[in-house]
Motif scaffolding. Structure first.
Motif, PDB file in Angstrom:
ATOM      1  N   GLY A   4      20.145  38.502  34.166  1.00  0.00           N
ATOM      2  CA  GLY A   4      20.106  37.056  34.339  1.00  0.00           C
ATOM      3  C   GLY A   4      21.354  36.612  35.060  1.00  0.00           C
ATOM      4  O   GLY A   4      21.719  37.160  36.094  1.00  0.00           O
ATOM      5  N   ASN A   5      22.058  35.656  34.472  1.00  0.00           N
ATOM      6  CA  ASN A   5      23.288  35.185  35.108  1.00  0.00           C
ATOM      7  C   ASN A   5      24.541  35.739  34.443  1.00  0.00           C
ATOM      8  O   ASN A   5      25.631  35.225  34.650  1.00  0.00           O
ATOM      9  N   THR A   6      24.389  36.807  33.670  1.00  0.00           N
ATOM     10  CA  THR A   6      25.521  37.417  32.976  1.00  0.00           C
ATOM     11  C   THR A   6      25.805  38.796  33.551  1.00  0.00           C
ATOM     12  O   THR A   6      24.899  39.588  33.757  1.00  0.00           O
ATOM     13  N   ILE A   7      27.086  39.062  33.785  1.00  0.00           N
ATOM     14  CA  ILE A   7      27.533  40.365  34.286  1.00  0.00           C
ATOM     15  C   ILE A   7      28.436  40.982  33.227  1.00  0.00           C
ATOM     16  O   ILE A   7      29.420  40.363  32.804  1.00  0.00           O
ATOM     17  N   SER A  22      37.012  34.172  38.875  1.00  0.00           N
ATOM     18  CA  SER A  22      36.901  32.846  38.258  1.00  0.00           C
ATOM     19  C   SER A  22      35.620  32.700  37.432  1.00  0.00           C
ATOM     20  O   SER A  22      35.492  31.763  36.653  1.00  0.00           O
ATOM     21  N   ASP A  23      34.692  33.645  37.586  1.00  0.00           N
ATOM     22  CA  ASP A  23      33.452  33.625  36.807  1.00  0.00           C
ATOM     23  C   ASP A  23      33.585  34.337  35.463  1.00  0.00           C
ATOM     24  O   ASP A  23      32.662  34.317  34.648  1.00  0.00           O
ATOM     25  N   VAL A  24      34.722  34.989  35.211  1.00  0.00           N
ATOM     26  CA  VAL A  24      34.918  35.749  33.972  1.00  0.00           C
ATOM     27  C   VAL A  24      35.093  34.783  32.802  1.00  0.00           C
ATOM     28  O   VAL A  24      35.876  33.836  32.865  1.00  0.00           O
ATOM     29  N   VAL A  25      34.335  35.046  31.722  1.00  0.00           N
ATOM     30  CA  VAL A  25      34.402  34.197  30.529  1.00  0.00           C
ATOM     31  C   VAL A  25      35.030  34.910  29.331  1.00  0.00           C
ATOM     32  O   VAL A  25      35.462  34.265  28.380  1.00  0.00           O
ATOM     33  N   LYS A  26      35.099  36.252  29.385  1.00  0.00           N
ATOM     34  CA  LYS A  26      35.647  37.005  28.243  1.00  0.00           C
ATOM     35  C   LYS A  26      36.149  38.355  28.714  1.00  0.00           C
ATOM     36  O   LYS A  26      35.495  39.023  29.522  1.00  0.00           O
ATOM     37  N   CYS A  27      37.311  38.757  28.242  1.00  0.00           N
ATOM     38  CA  CYS A  27      37.853  40.096  28.487  1.00  0.00           C
ATOM     39  C   CYS A  27      38.285  40.704  27.158  1.00  0.00           C
ATOM     40  O   CYS A  27      38.680  39.987  26.236  1.00  0.00           O
ATOM     41  N   ASN A  28      38.225  42.009  27.099  1.00  0.00           N
ATOM     42  CA  ASN A  28      38.813  42.765  26.005  1.00  0.00           C
ATOM     43  C   ASN A  28      39.824  43.704  26.629  1.00  0.00           C
ATOM     44  O   ASN A  28      39.502  44.414  27.587  1.00  0.00           O
ATOM     45  N   ILE A  29      41.044  43.702  26.109  1.00  0.00           N
ATOM     46  CA  ILE A  29      42.105  44.567  26.613  1.00  0.00           C
ATOM     47  C   ILE A  29      42.461  45.560  25.519  1.00  0.00           C
ATOM     48  O   ILE A  29      42.690  45.178  24.370  1.00  0.00           O
ATOM     49  N   PHE A  30      42.523  46.815  25.912  1.00  0.00           N
ATOM     50  CA  PHE A  30      42.917  47.892  24.997  1.00  0.00           C
ATOM     51  C   PHE A  30      44.175  48.537  25.567  1.00  0.00           C
ATOM     52  O   PHE A  30      44.175  48.964  26.726  1.00  0.00           O
ATOM     53  N   VAL A  31      45.236  48.579  24.786  1.00  0.00           N
ATOM     54  CA  VAL A  31      46.492  49.197  25.213  1.00  0.00           C
ATOM     55  C   VAL A  31      46.890  50.256  24.192  1.00  0.00           C
ATOM     56  O   VAL A  31      46.558  50.150  23.009  1.00  0.00           O
ATOM     57  N   THR A  32      47.611  51.251  24.653  1.00  0.00           N
ATOM     58  CA  THR A  32      48.078  52.293  23.736  1.00  0.00           C
ATOM     59  C   THR A  32      49.445  51.956  23.148  1.00  0.00           C
ATOM     60  O   THR A  32      49.904  52.648  22.244  1.00  0.00           O
ATOM     61  N   GLY A  86      43.867  59.628  28.994  1.00  0.00           N
ATOM     62  CA  GLY A  86      45.262  59.313  28.722  1.00  0.00           C
ATOM     63  C   GLY A  86      45.739  58.012  29.352  1.00  0.00           C
ATOM     64  O   GLY A  86      46.945  57.799  29.516  1.00  0.00           O
ATOM     65  N   ALA A  87      44.817  57.122  29.681  1.00  0.00           N
ATOM     66  CA  ALA A  87      45.178  55.833  30.268  1.00  0.00           C
ATOM     67  C   ALA A  87      46.057  55.039  29.309  1.00  0.00           C
ATOM     68  O   ALA A  87      45.994  55.215  28.096  1.00  0.00           O
ATOM     69  N   LYS A  88      46.860  54.149  29.875  1.00  0.00           N
ATOM     70  CA  LYS A  88      47.703  53.271  29.069  1.00  0.00           C
ATOM     71  C   LYS A  88      47.009  51.947  28.774  1.00  0.00           C
ATOM     72  O   LYS A  88      47.391  51.245  27.856  1.00  0.00           O
ATOM     73  N   ILE A  89      45.981  51.601  29.573  1.00  0.00           N
ATOM     74  CA  ILE A  89      45.284  50.334  29.425  1.00  0.00           C
ATOM     75  C   ILE A  89      43.834  50.477  29.858  1.00  0.00           C
ATOM     76  O   ILE A  89      43.526  51.267  30.762  1.00  0.00           O
ATOM     77  N   GLU A  90      42.958  49.730  29.214  1.00  0.00           N
ATOM     78  CA  GLU A  90      41.549  49.610  29.608  1.00  0.00           C
ATOM     79  C   GLU A  90      41.150  48.157  29.386  1.00  0.00           C
ATOM     80  O   GLU A  90      41.509  47.564  28.372  1.00  0.00           O
ATOM     81  N   ILE A  91      40.422  47.613  30.359  1.00  0.00           N
ATOM     82  CA  ILE A  91      39.937  46.228  30.243  1.00  0.00           C
ATOM     83  C   ILE A  91      38.469  46.170  30.619  1.00  0.00           C
ATOM     84  O   ILE A  91      38.060  46.777  31.611  1.00  0.00           O
ATOM     85  N   ASP A  92      37.682  45.454  29.810  1.00  0.00           N
ATOM     86  CA  ASP A  92      36.301  45.169  30.181  1.00  0.00           C
ATOM     87  C   ASP A  92      36.168  43.656  30.340  1.00  0.00           C
ATOM     88  O   ASP A  92      37.089  42.911  29.986  1.00  0.00           O
ATOM     89  N   ALA A  93      35.064  43.225  30.918  1.00  0.00           N
ATOM     90  CA  ALA A  93      34.909  41.793  31.197  1.00  0.00           C
ATOM     91  C   ALA A  93      33.450  41.383  31.140  1.00  0.00           C
ATOM     92  O   ALA A  93      32.551  42.188  31.381  1.00  0.00           O
ATOM     93  N   ILE A  94      33.246  40.116  30.853  1.00  0.00           N
ATOM     94  CA  ILE A  94      31.925  39.495  30.920  1.00  0.00           C
ATOM     95  C   ILE A  94      32.073  38.273  31.821  1.00  0.00           C
ATOM     96  O   ILE A  94      32.998  37.469  31.644  1.00  0.00           O
ATOM     97  N   ALA A  95      31.172  38.156  32.800  1.00  0.00           N
ATOM     98  CA  ALA A  95      31.212  37.026  33.720  1.00  0.00           C
ATOM     99  C   ALA A  95      29.852  36.328  33.747  1.00  0.00           C
ATOM    100  O   ALA A  95      28.825  36.954  33.476  1.00  0.00           O
ATOM    101  N   MET A  96      29.871  35.053  34.068  1.00  0.00           N
ATOM    102  CA  MET A  96      28.656  34.243  34.180  1.00  0.00           C
ATOM    103  C   MET A  96      28.592  33.670  35.590  1.00  0.00           C
ATOM    104  O   MET A  96      29.574  33.117  36.069  1.00  0.00           O
ATOM    105  N   VAL A  97      27.424  33.817  36.228  1.00  0.00           N
ATOM    106  CA  VAL A  97      27.252  33.254  37.582  1.00  0.00           C
ATOM    107  C   VAL A  97      26.067  32.311  37.617  1.00  0.00           C
ATOM    108  O   VAL A  97      25.215  32.331  36.777  1.00  0.00           O
TER     109      VAL A  97
END
Length: 174
Positions: free
Chosen positions: A73-76, A119-129, A163-174
């Motif tokens: 739909g309109n969600t990524i 600018s369409d991103v509505v939510k992110c999750n950040i994971f850091v070690t 062994g990454a130091k950071i991971e980010i996911d995102a949800i966007a609406m268009v």
């Protein structure tokens, strides 16, 4: 139309309810009711309708059985990104700053492939070690969202893929 409504209703019924359902749908044509009652695959077709897998070579390829992003739909939904160079598959650097820069660029490129932007991103999750990296990550992250930043969670985890130091996911609406 009526068939779509009946199909959605069908997804919530058990097989034993199907004959009762078919008999009680006076507003749905007999043909549509027969299709719904006789089609075992209707439910899976509805579940897949509108799902689009998003991929770009401007971000690192998925490291497992998942997609870089999925648009429905309109969600990524952008899968978690780590600081790998898409050309080499190696980390862009050993520090959280360079990895964060690459993560944000990867998210931006994936969104662009899906017809969206940051600018369409509505939510992110950040994971850091290391939560001690919070200020450095925040400074780089903020550059991608100069106005109206999305909702966000930041969580410290013991390890990340490769062994990454950071991971980010995102949800966007268009």
């Amino acid at each position: 139309g009526k068939q779509v409504i009946a199909t959605v209703i069908h997804a919530h019924l058990t097989t034993s309810d199907m004959s009762t359902f078919a008999q009680s749908t006076a507003r749905i044509s007999a043909t549509a009711a027969r299709r719904i009652a006789s089609s075992a695959r209707t439910r899976s077709v509805v579940a897949r309708a509108g799902k689009q897998v998003i991929a770009t070579d401007k971000a690192v390829a998925a490291l497992g059985p998942y997609s870089q992003a999925v648009k429905h739909g309109n969600t990524i939904y952008v899968s978690g990104q780590i600081g790998l160079d898409p050309a080499t598959g190696d980390f862009v650097g050993d520090d959280v700053e360079s990895q964060t820069e690459r993560v944000m660029l990867s998210i931006s490129e994936i969104l662009k492939a899906a017809g969206a932007n940051m600018s369409d991103v509505v939510k992110c999750n950040i994971f850091v070690t290391n939560m001690g990296d919070f200020a450095a990550v925040n400074a780089i992250y903020a550059k991608s969202f100069p106005e109206n930043p999305p909702a966000r969670a930041t969580v410290e985890v013991p390890t990340l893929p490769k062994g990454a130091k950071i991971e980010i996911d995102a949800i966007a609406m268009v």
